[in-house]
Structures are given as structure tokens and as C-alpha cells.
Design an enzyme around this catalytic site. Structure first.
Site, short mmCIF file in Angstrom:
data_model
loop_
_atom_site.label_atom_id
_atom_site.label_comp_id
_atom_site.label_asym_id
_atom_site.label_seq_id
_atom_site.Cartn_x
_atom_site.Cartn_y
_atom_site.Cartn_z
N HIS A 231 4.80 0.21 0.14
CA HIS A 231 5.18 -0.53 0.75
C HIS A 231 4.49 -2.04 1.63
O HIS A 231 2.97 -1.88 1.31
CB HIS A 231 6.45 -0.31 2.58
CG HIS A 231 5.85 1.14 2.57
ND1 HIS A 231 4.85 1.95 1.66
CD2 HIS A 231 4.30 1.46 3.75
CE1 HIS A 231 4.08 2.95 2.83
NE2 HIS A 231 4.14 2.27 4.49
N HIS B 236 0.90 -1.30 0.26
CA HIS B 236 -0.16 -0.30 -0.08
C HIS B 236 1.04 1.27 -0.60
O HIS B 236 2.20 1.21 0.07
CB HIS B 236 -0.55 0.27 0.95
CG HIS B 236 -0.11 0.12 2.28
ND1 HIS B 236 0.26 -0.53 3.21
CD2 HIS B 236 0.06 1.37 3.41
CE1 HIS B 236 1.36 -0.41 4.47
NE2 HIS B 236 1.06 0.84 4.71
N ASP C 161 1.05 4.94 1.95
CA ASP C 161 -0.15 5.37 2.79
C ASP C 161 -0.74 7.16 2.01
O ASP C 161 -0.23 7.97 1.89
CB ASP C 161 1.18 6.69 3.91
CG ASP C 161 1.44 5.24 4.62
OD1 ASP C 161 1.41 4.09 4.61
OD2 ASP C 161 2.96 5.44 5.73
N ARG D 161 5.98 -8.82 15.70
CA ARG D 161 6.81 -8.29 15.46
C ARG D 161 6.05 -6.63 15.98
O ARG D 161 4.50 -6.53 15.92
CB ARG D 161 7.11 -8.19 14.45
CG ARG D 161 7.11 -7.11 13.48
CD ARG D 161 7.88 -6.27 12.23
NE ARG D 161 8.66 -5.47 11.28
CZ ARG D 161 7.79 -4.83 10.70
NH1 ARG D 161 6.49 -5.28 10.86
NH2 ARG D 161 8.41 -2.99 10.93
O1 LIG Z 1 5.08 -2.76 9.88
C1 LIG Z 1 5.25 -1.96 9.20
O2 LIG Z 1 6.24 -1.85 9.16
C2 LIG Z 1 4.80 -1.19 7.99
C3 LIG Z 1 3.41 -0.54 8.43
C4 LIG Z 1 2.93 0.23 7.78
O3 LIG Z 1 2.84 0.75 6.78
C5 LIG Z 1 1.86 1.42 8.12
O4 LIG Z 1 1.00 1.51 9.17
O5 LIG Z 1 1.05 1.97 7.73
FE LIG Z 2 2.42 2.14 5.45
#
Ligand SMILES: O=C(O)CCC(=O)C(=O)O
Ligand SMILES: [Fe+2]
Length: 446
Positions: A364, A308, A310, A374
Site C-alpha cells: 500500500h 511498502h 508493514d 492529511r
Molecule cells: O498514511 C497512510 O494512509 C498510510 C500509512 C502507512 O501505510 C504506514 O504508516 O505504514
Molecule cells: Fe503501511
């Protein structure tokens, strides 16, 4: 922190295998189901929470309405969570490195610095040094924002103690019984609450839970008032107010860092330093999102968070030592090596659009793993709802017409998940790419 292009293994065919469900998976399911049954027995259980569970990936899984196999993504390019640039280079891959920027100069004022032996510097000389170093940072930032859309930041001024305190709060929260965590979803909002995984409108199911809260005192207080942080009397020394205090300190510090970054980005483009920041004010609904990825039995087939970009202006992310953040770069997934002392910043779609796409908002994802949970913490800097957002004046001329029409953040949220979202809102994205961080599916804000 460093990262380079990693060559993806061949697409997994395992998604098509018809495997029998292992015993331990069934156990996890049963336990979760028992918890959910409890929730439904509570007198004050709200319809909204039920709806949230039923319309989210882990919610359905905990309810026993979804099988592990339903999370599988066919033909997925899998790169393990702990595969980073260095290993790739050792194997002869020779990838490029994620830029890491030293932000110490950004926290200095042009006149305040003492010399190393504590004496007063020659003010004129100091001013020149400062200006030179700041210009060097702006140049690096510009390259990073234009060619990567992602960069690491060190010497950012946010204390490591505060970061670890926030991580400890987050772990404490996600380890609470499900029924307790669900109190953090008071009104069915999928944007500003505890949420069990991805929402139904998405094409994939994510293996995660998240808690996303607006950065205001009022919002965090509302949340804290509902949660019983520990039912363990041995743990009575835990001060529940400390979540609120640390949350506010952390988001204020991240907001300040975001402001510094956007100011330098604007200066780099030759704009007024306030060009982006004038829309990023205290009353904006900027949020901190805590992402928790429980161990996943099939990380090669199941996504922690699907690819996705942001919807923010910029996002500032901290990941723990486990690893799992991956960036799509030149068609390959690049793993970002965790570094507790750094943040990973990415350009969000709003700044990409305001920069007339001089900057990229890069796709990403987060990869799950089978051995340990994690945690990532992401601060989304967003504009004030009503502000009209346009391409910055100084970037438009006869050869560079504005590539999109003025809009505001409120409208943007409404169309975010629409299939017929105009192209200029998602340049260069594949149709399967969705935007995260802003899951306001029914626009159920507040
Ligand atoms: O957890 C991650 O490393 C990515 C999180 C992410 O891309 C988001 O919350 O928009
Ligand atoms: Fe993100």
C-alpha cells in the site's frame, strides 16, 4: 467506506520535465531553512538530530540540501488521493469493494447481552445467536485476510471523541515550529521519535513527517517532558498532560481491538485463539505512528509514502477525511474512501509468515495532495522481541510444509532493510518494495 479497483492513468512523463522552481516553493524552503538555522544555534542541539535531518527526505529539504525535483518518481502510476471505487464503477470500471466488517459481536460476551426491551434473553437461544454471528464474522474475516489482506472495521468500540482528540493533538504537534518538534527526536532513533520523512536508504523520498512512539507510559512520558506544546499564551488552557492521557487510552483501546482481531484470525484458521496473541503482550514495542502529509505542490510526481508492506503482526489505521491511502490490488491502485467511524486493518508480514502465507501482507502507499494537509494514525501490533516466531503448528502438514524458518522480531528488524533479505521474508514483493513503520536502519532502538 468502500473501495474498488481503479484503472491507473498512463505513467507520468512529467518527472522528466526540467521545470523552473516556482517562487512559492523557494519561500517555503527559505522559511524552513531559517528555522533549522535556529535549531543549530541552540546550545543543547544534539548531533543525533542533525544526523536525522541530514539523512531524511524532508530534513534535507528543510535544510535546503534537496530540491523539490529530487522527490520526483519517474514513471509513477498516479491515482489522485480522492479517487475512490464508486467513481470508478460509475465510469464503468466495476471494481470490487474493500470488505467492511461489523465488529459489534466481537465486543460482546456470549452470556451478557440483554434483549432489546431490557429483559433477560433465553440464555441458550442467546448463546446460539452469539455463536452464529461470531462464526459469520470469522468467515468474513477469513475471506478478507486471505483475498485482500486489508479490511475496514466498524463498531470497533473506540469512541469517535477519542479519535478526534488524538487528531487534534497530532495537528497541534505537527504545527509546532520545527525546532520544537525536533525535541521529539532525542536520541537519533528513527523508529521511536519524530522523523522528517523517509530515510536515505530508501530508493524514494517521501513527502511527510511522522511521530512514532511505543505504547508504554514511560515512553510517552519521556516524549511529553521534552515538548513545549504551545508558546502562545492565549492557548494557556491547553493541558499538555492530555496528550499523554489520550495517547495511552487510544493505544490501549487499539491494542484491545488488535487482540480481538488476531484472536478471530487464529480461530478462523482452526488454531488456538491465542496462537498470535501470545506474542503480542504489553511489553512488546508496539507503536502508534502519526503520519502528517503537508500539502505537496506535485502530488502526481511525489509520493506521500512510497509503496511498502508493514512489518507488523497487524496494523490498524485511521485516516482523516482528506483521503490518500491506496492499496495495490490485482496490479491496480485502489483508493480507500475515508470514513471517520472506521479503521482500516491490514495483515502485516509477521502474521502473514506465521499463517504460512494463508494471509497476505499487501502493498500500500499514501498519496499526497496539493491543497490540504492529511493525517493518518497507525497502530502497529508487534511481537515481543525475544519470542521465537514460527509457522503455527496446525498449518503444517505433508502438503503444506513450513515456508520459513523460526525467527524473532529483534532479528527481523535487523534484516528489514537489507538488500539480501531472504526471499521468504518478502514473498511476492517487487525489489523496489520496502517495509514501513519500522525504520530501524542502524537498529537504533530506544
Ligand atoms: O498514511 C497512510 O494512509 C498510510 C500509512 C502507512 O501505510 C504506514 O504508516 O505504514
Ligand atoms: Fe503501511
Amino acid at each position: 467506506m468502500a473501495a474498488a479497483a481503479a484503472s491507473p492513468p498512463p505513467p507520468s512523463s512529467a518527472a522528466h520535465e526540467n521545470k523552473k522552481k516556482p517562487e512559492e516553493e523557494r519561500d517555503v524552503n527559505n522559511m524552513a531553512q531559517a528555522e533549522v538555522t535556529n535549531v543549530f544555534n541552540l546550545q543543547d542541539q544534539e548531533e543525533a538530530v542533525t544526523k536525522m535531518l541530514q539523512s531524511t527526505s524532508m530534513g534535507q529539504y528543510y535544510l535546503g540540501q534537496t530540491k523539490m525535483e529530487d522527490f520526483f518518481i519517474p514513471d509513477r502510476t498516479y491515482v489522485p488521493h480522492n479517487k475512490y471505487a464508486e467513481e470508478e464503477e460509475e465510469e464503468g470500471g466495476g471494481g470490487d469493494e474493500l470488505p467492511v466488517l461489523d465488529f459489534s459481536v466481537a465486543a460482546e460476551s456470549p452470556s451478557s447481552k440483554k434483549t432489546e426491551n431490557g429483559g433477560e434473553p433465553n440464555p441458550q437461544q442467546h448463546h446460539q445467536d452469539y455463536a452464529t454471528r461470531k462464526q459469520a464474522l470469522i468467515s468474513q474475516l477469513l475471506v478478507a485476510a486471505e483475498s485482500w489482506g486489508f479490511f475496514g472495521v466498524v463498531n470497533h468500540g473506540i469512541s469517535l471523541e477519542l479519535i478526534s482528540r488524538m487528531q487534534a493533538h497530532a495537528h497541534r504537534f505537527f504545527q509546532l515550529p520545527l525546532q520544537e518538534k525536533l525535541k521529539g527526536s532525542p536520541n537519533g532513533s528513527l523508529l521511536y521519535s519524530y522523523t522528517t520523512g523517509s530515510v536515505d536508504v530508501l530508493p524514494t523520498k517521501w513527502w511527510n513527517e511522522s511521530l512514532q512512539l511505543i505504547w508504554t507510559q514511560e515512553q510517552v512520558q519521556l516524549f511529553c517532558d521534552r515538548i513545549v506544546w504551545s508558546q502562545d499564551h492565549h492557548d494557556a488552557h491547553y493541558n499538555p498532560n492530555s496528550f499523554r492521557e489520550d495517547f495511552l487510552e487510544f493505544t490501549a483501546a487499539l491494542g484491545e481491538l488488535g487482540r480481538r482481531i488476531m484472536e478471530l484470525l487464529a480461530e478462523g484458521l482452526g488454531l488456538h485463539p491465542d496462537a498470535f496473541n501470545r506474542h503480542f503482550r504489553a511489553e512488546s514495542h508496539s507503536t502508534l505512528r502519526l503520519n502528517y502529509y503537508p500539502p505537496c505542490p506535485h502530488p502526481d510526481k511525489i509520493e506521500g509514502m512510497y509503496e511498502h508492506s508493514d512489518a507488523s503482526m497487524i496494523s490498524i489505521l485511521h485516516q482523516d477525511q482528506v483521503g490518500g491511502l491506496q492499496i495495490l490490488r490485482n496490479g491496480k491502485w485502489v483508493g480507500v474512501r475515508p470514513d471517520p467511524a472506521s479503521f482500516v486493518v491490514n495483515i502485516g508480514e509477521i502474521v502473514m509468515l506465521m499463517s504460512n502465507e494463508r494471509f497476505s501482507s499487501v502493498v500500500h502507499r499514501a498519496v499526497a495532495n496539493s491543497s490540504e494537509p492529511r493525517l493518518s494514525m497507525v497502530f502497529f501490533c508487534v511481537p515481543v522481541h525475544e519470542d521465537v516466531l514460527t509457522v503455527a503448528e496446525g498449518l503444517i502438514d505433508a502438503t503444506h510444509p513450513a515456508r520459513f524458518t523460526p525467527f524473532n522480531w529483534g532479528d527481523y528488524l535487523k534484516i528489514l532493510w537489507k538488500k539480501d533479505r531472504p526471499d521468504y521474508y518478502r514473498p511476492g514483493k517487487t525489489s523496489s518494495t520496502k517495509t514501513s513503520g519500522e525504520e530501524e536502519v542502524d537498529n537504533k532502538e530506544s
